[in-house]
Write an enzyme that holds these catalytic residues in place. Structure first.
Site: not given
Ligand code: NDP
Length: 258
Positions: A152, A165
């Site tokens: 990030s 974070y």
């Molecule tokens: P979302 O919340 O949409 O996606 C997060 C994903 O992680 C979901 O598919 C969730 O699925 C999965 N997840 C959460 N916990 C677990 C677990 N214990 N085991 C397996 N899967 C898990 O957020 P984003 O798409 O935005 O996030 C994706 C990445 O991007 C993250 O690492 C985030 O930190 C990073 N990021 C995001 C930004 C933003 O502004 N959105 C900016 C910079 C970085 P489920 O709940 O079904 O398990």
């Protein structure tokens, strides 16, 4: 299986996407599948993975949904073994599952600190541990493999209330830099993707009112990135020639100041 053509440059490659049930992971899985990769979809919500699988298959792609909590190392290893048996050797890993729970440090939200460390660091490492042997084997046989970790902009810039974070994401970026020295010589390209704000479910998990307000104001004042913007970026780096490793990518909303 797709045949390698300009329209399907990833044909013959097996891709694994964690966090595939929403946001960046979901969009990237769909993009990689559209480019010909056979894609394994990992996250906890099986129903969301099934919906995505159906969409990918309807478009002629190959997808394998596996409901797994990546904080469980044994379950992740079982998923890796199953992917190897059913799809083949993983040659592209998008290590992307993560959670963002910012709050002033004085709130002592220790349960939220732990959840971020458990997923963003320990979960990330569980996935690296389970798939590195496959990536090295794929690189040896195909001449290239990709390990793409989602970091990030928080790994670089300083934001009040985001200390825990941001520190987990600094870990991801720094780890990626180090892994490159070990895996690059084996033709495994290691990349850290550092997005600014992307509109996903990520923001909906925030419980701190001050941060919620900050996010709401930010959404009013600028066009946030979309998950597709990140998916296109991952597709671009994965389709570069094997000699080229796009190591660290910062992608921001044009109007995001920092
Ligand atoms: P979302 O919340 O949409 O996606 C997060 C994903 O992680 C979901 O598919 C969730 O699925 C999965 N997840 C959460 N916990 C677990 C677990 N214990 N085991 C397996 N899967 C898990 O957020 P984003 O798409 O935005 O996030 C994706 C990445 O991007 C993250 O690492 C985030 O930190 C990073 N990021 C995001 C930004 C933003 O502004 N959105 C900016 C910079 C970085 P489920 O709940 O079904 O398990």
């Amino acid at each position: 299986m797709s045949v390698h053509t300009p329209a399907h440059p990833l044909a013959g490659r097996v891709a694994v996407v964690t966090g595939a049930s929403s946001g960046i992971g979901e969009a990237t899985a769909e993009k990689l599948a559209s480019l010909g990769a056979a894609v394994a979809l990992l996250a906890r919500r099986a129903d969301r993975l099934d919906d995505l699988t159906a969409r990918i298959r309807k478009d002629g792609g190959t997808a394998l949904p596996i409901a797994v909590d990546v904080t469980d190392a044994t379950a992740v290893q079982a998923a890796a073994d199953r992917i190897q048996a059913e799809l083949g050797t993983t040659g592209l890993l998008f290590n992307n599952a993560g959670v963002m729970l910012p709050a002033p440090i004085e709130e002592l939200a220790t349960e939220q600190w732990q959840r971020q460390i458990d997923l963003n660091i320990t979960g990330l490492m569980n996935v690296i541990g389970a798939f590195t042997p496959q990536l090295v084997a794929a690189a040896a046989s195909r001449g290239v493999a990709d390990l793409v970790n989602t970091s990030s902009i928080a790994a670089q810039n300083i934001f009040p209330n985001f200390a825990v974070y941001s520190a987990t994401k600094a870990y991801v970026t720094h780890l990626s830099r180090h892994l490159r020295t070990e895996l690059g010589p084996k033709q495994v390209r290691v990349s850290a993707v550092e997005p600014g704000i992307v509109g996903t479910e990520l923001q909906s998990h925030v419980t701190d009112h001050g941060v919620q307000q900050w996010l709401a104001d930010s959404k009013q004042s600028m066009d946030w990135l979309t998950p597709q913007d990140i998916a296109d970026t991952i597709a671009f780096l994965a389709t570069l020639p094997p000699r080229a490793n796009l190591q660290q990518i910062t992608i921001m909303p044009t109007a995001q100041p920092s």
